[in-house]
Design an enzyme around this catalytic site. Structure first.
Site, PDB file in Angstrom:
ATOM      1  N   HIS A   1      27.276  14.391   2.200  1.00 57.84           N
ATOM      2  CA  HIS A   1      26.970  14.925   3.528  1.00 57.84           C
ATOM      3  C   HIS A   1      27.915  14.106   4.509  1.00 57.84           C
ATOM      4  O   HIS A   1      28.438  12.953   4.377  1.00 57.84           O
ATOM      5  CB  HIS A   1      25.662  14.210   4.037  1.00 57.84           C
ATOM      6  CG  HIS A   1      25.074  15.027   5.215  1.00 57.84           C
ATOM      7  ND1 HIS A   1      25.395  14.361   6.271  1.00 57.84           N
ATOM      8  CD2 HIS A   1      23.878  15.874   5.560  1.00 57.84           C
ATOM      9  CE1 HIS A   1      24.956  15.149   7.333  1.00 57.84           C
ATOM     10  NE2 HIS A   1      23.956  16.022   6.975  1.00 57.84           N
TER      11      HIS A   1
ATOM     12  N   ASP B   1      23.261   6.597   0.042  1.00 58.46           N
ATOM     13  CA  ASP B   1      22.555   7.422   0.942  1.00 58.46           C
ATOM     14  C   ASP B   1      21.531   8.054   0.245  1.00 58.46           C
ATOM     15  O   ASP B   1      21.439   8.875  -0.695  1.00 58.46           O
ATOM     16  CB  ASP B   1      23.735   8.732   1.360  1.00 58.46           C
ATOM     17  CG  ASP B   1      22.913   9.591   2.253  1.00 58.46           C
ATOM     18  OD1 ASP B   1      21.824   9.559   2.578  1.00 58.46           O
ATOM     19  OD2 ASP B   1      23.846  10.573   2.672  1.00 58.46           O
TER      20      ASP B   1
ATOM     21  N   GLN C   1      18.110  12.208   0.487  1.00 56.79           N
ATOM     22  CA  GLN C   1      17.518  13.301  -0.213  1.00 56.79           C
ATOM     23  C   GLN C   1      16.769  12.846  -1.596  1.00 56.79           C
ATOM     24  O   GLN C   1      16.215  13.844  -2.370  1.00 56.79           O
ATOM     25  CB  GLN C   1      18.621  14.155  -0.773  1.00 56.79           C
ATOM     26  CG  GLN C   1      19.253  14.868   0.736  1.00 56.79           C
ATOM     27  CD  GLN C   1      18.444  15.914   1.051  1.00 56.79           C
ATOM     28  OE1 GLN C   1      17.184  16.265   0.702  1.00 56.79           O
ATOM     29  NE2 GLN C   1      18.810  16.479   2.376  1.00 56.79           N
TER      30      GLN C   1
ATOM     31  N   LYS D   1      12.862  13.627   6.750  1.00 52.79           N
ATOM     32  CA  LYS D   1      12.927  14.427   5.441  1.00 52.79           C
ATOM     33  C   LYS D   1      11.824  13.856   4.605  1.00 52.79           C
ATOM     34  O   LYS D   1      11.770  14.139   3.625  1.00 52.79           O
ATOM     35  CB  LYS D   1      14.281  13.951   4.909  1.00 52.79           C
ATOM     36  CG  LYS D   1      15.504  14.619   5.932  1.00 52.79           C
ATOM     37  CD  LYS D   1      16.789  14.616   5.160  1.00 52.79           C
ATOM     38  CE  LYS D   1      18.058  14.773   5.855  1.00 52.79           C
ATOM     39  NZ  LYS D   1      18.099  16.402   6.668  1.00 52.79           N
TER      40      LYS D   1
HETATM   41  N1  PLP Z   1      22.787  12.421   4.168  1.00 55.17           N
HETATM   42  C1  PLP Z   1      22.338  13.519   3.513  1.00 55.17           C
HETATM   43  C2  PLP Z   1      22.518  13.557   2.087  1.00 55.17           C
HETATM   44  C3  PLP Z   1      21.498  14.609   4.288  1.00 55.17           C
HETATM   45  O1  PLP Z   1      21.034  15.655   3.737  1.00 55.17           O
HETATM   46  C4  PLP Z   1      21.480  14.385   5.370  1.00 55.17           C
HETATM   47  C5  PLP Z   1      20.792  15.476   6.448  1.00 55.17           C
HETATM   48  O2  PLP Z   1      20.822  16.515   5.878  1.00 55.17           O
HETATM   49  C6  PLP Z   1      21.936  13.216   6.291  1.00 55.17           C
HETATM   50  C7  PLP Z   1      22.629  12.170   5.512  1.00 55.17           C
HETATM   51  C8  PLP Z   1      21.842  12.993   7.646  1.00 55.17           C
HETATM   52  O3  PLP Z   1      20.656  12.782   7.990  1.00 55.17           O
HETATM   53  P1  PLP Z   1      19.839  12.507   9.359  1.00 55.17           P
HETATM   54  O4  PLP Z   1      20.360  13.876  10.089  1.00 55.17           O
HETATM   55  O5  PLP Z   1      18.480  12.331   9.262  1.00 55.17           O
HETATM   56  O6  PLP Z   1      20.528  11.612  10.202  1.00 55.17           O
END
Ligand code: PLP
Length: 427
Positions: free
Chosen positions: A140, A216, A219, A242
């Site tokens: 991401h 990270d 997910q 999430k």
């Molecule tokens: N990392 C991953 C794998 C994600 O799916 C997301 C959000 O979709 C994020 C980071 C960022 O999360 P947030 O928008 O809650 O900060």
């Protein structure tokens, strides 16, 4: 109909979607829905215990502080951490920016602003020309751009692990991690392919060269048992919204000694020990990284979500979602002209399933599904490099939560089957 998270717990699931169709919510990878346990905890915090945390001697301030700190303990327990290893943030994005920014502060010489911690070599955190940050093509943007910026600020170089045809991290590219590597930042589960990363192999490779392993986990935490101590990662990021909690709250996990050795990155109230006109000494973590007023009610909501999920059992949720994933991914893969971006089978993946539809733009796919009450995500899902890896710029993504039913997944597949004929696309 059985779901591990009972549907009656989620008021929003009772409403209809567009056109009066029952709502079929398949966008939990973007944001999950909240049960009464969370909504009530937030409401109670606001209605009955609203006060400034850690800043007052009055009853409301004390009650708010107790609830806020016990939420931290609940969240810590949920991810196999100690409470002082959990820093509240606004979400994974802030967590990952926080750690990258703190490393750039150390690299600029600000590591000395906190007392040394015995056994922690500050050189581990210091980056400069010749050093390397390793990430992956599956990230991401929140776990890519902060590292690009860190490299730009310090003169370090960014490298990445590549992906195989299924979009899994290709362990044959693990040799980009070498003695120059200072950080290895990677996702536990891709928000596009749903593939579960080989965490222990990557963490071992990072630690073998003394690099920090940053996970990270945004997910993974909502879908499977996750224990950061057992995974032996140095830092990890995850988001409240999430995992059935409100927006605006998330956490950074860090190993206790590493957090204690790092300087702050934002400055102001609540993160200090002593302040004079000339200089300031900083509080111990986690307060050191929580400058200003935190989203208190949201943190309490995240604690409630952690308790709710733990009461169901993450093993139960993982097993239930594995069965739904099988139906979902096989159903999508079988439709002519539809291509799964990621493993087209259920092994070693979660129920986040992105796909392309020959001849139909993802936005049109999304709109057609929405016209039948089905909520999915369309676009690049903030992960352009992995889309490029699959040879597309955007996709449609269905993603499961612990409240989805088999009937919903089957209705989604049947409706997706109608998309190409509806748009007049011939085989
Ligand atoms: N990392 C991953 C794998 C994600 O799916 C997301 C959000 O979709 C994020 C980071 C960022 O999360 P947030 O928008 O809650 O900060």
């Amino acid at each position: 109909m059985f779901t591990p998270a009972p549907r009656a717990d989620f008021p929003i699931l009772g409403r209809t979607g567009r056109g009066g169709y029952p709502l079929v919510y398949l966008d939990s990878g973007a944001t999950s829905q909240q049960p009464f346990a969370v909504i009530d905890a937030v409401r109670e915090a606001v209605e009955d215990h609203n006060g400034a945390v850690k800043r007052g001697s009055h009853l409301l301030a004390e009650e708010a502080t107790i609830a806020f700190e016990s939420a931290r303990e609940d969240v810590a327990r949920f991810v196999g951490a100690a409470a002082d290893e959990i820093v509240w943030t606004s979400g994974s994005t802030q967590s990952l920016n926080l750690i990258a920014y703190v490393l750039s502060n150390v690299s600029l010489g600000r590591g000395e602003s906190v007392p040394p911690v015995p056994g922690v070599d500050m050189d581990r955190f210091r980056l400069g020309p010749g050093d390397v940050v390793v990430t992956t093509r599956a990230e991401h943007h929140a776990n890519l751009i902060p590292w690009q910026e860190l490299c730009l600020r310090t003169g370090a170089t960014l490298r990445w692990l590549d992906l195989d045809r299924e979009g899994r991290i290709d362990l044959s590219t693990l040799d980009v991690i070498d003695e120059h590597t200072k950080v290895v930042a990677f996702t536990h589960v891709s928000n596009v392919s749903g593939a579960i990363s080989p965490v222990s192999e990557i963490v071992s490779a990072a630690h073998a060269v003394g690099a920090l392993a940053v996970l990270d986990a945004c997910q993974s935490v909502p879908h499977m048992p996750v224990d950061f101590h057992a995974l032996d990662v140095d830092f990890a990021a995850f988001s409240g919204h999430k995992m059935l909690a409100p927006t605006g709250i998330g956490a950074l996990y860090g190993k206790r000694d590493l957090l204690r050795a790092l300087p702050p990155y934002q400055f102001g109230g609540s993160m200090i020990e002593l302040v004079t006109m000339e200089k300031t000494t900083y509080a111990d973590p986690p307060a050191r990284f929580e400058a200003g007023t935190m989203p208190v009610a949201q943190a309490i909501g995240m604690g409630a979500a952690a308790r709710y999920l733990q009461a169901i059992g993450m093993d139960t949720i993982a097993a239930y979602e594995a069965n739904l994933t099988k139906i979902l991914v096989n159903g999508v893969a079988e439709i002519p002209g539809v291509h799964v971006l990621g493993p087209a089978h259920e092994a070693n993946r979660t129920g986040t399933v992105a796909f392309s539809v020959d001849g139909v733009h993802p936005h049109d796919v999304g709109q057609y599904l929405d016209s039948k009450g089905i909520a999915v995500r369309v676009g690049h899902h903030c992960a352009q490099p992995i889309h490029r890896h699959f040879g597309v710029f955007a996709s449609t993504r269905a993603s499961l939560g612990p409240y989805n039913t088999e009937d919903e997944v089957r209705f989604f597949i049947d409706t997706l089957r109608e998309v190409r004929p509806y748009f007049g696309v011939e085989d």
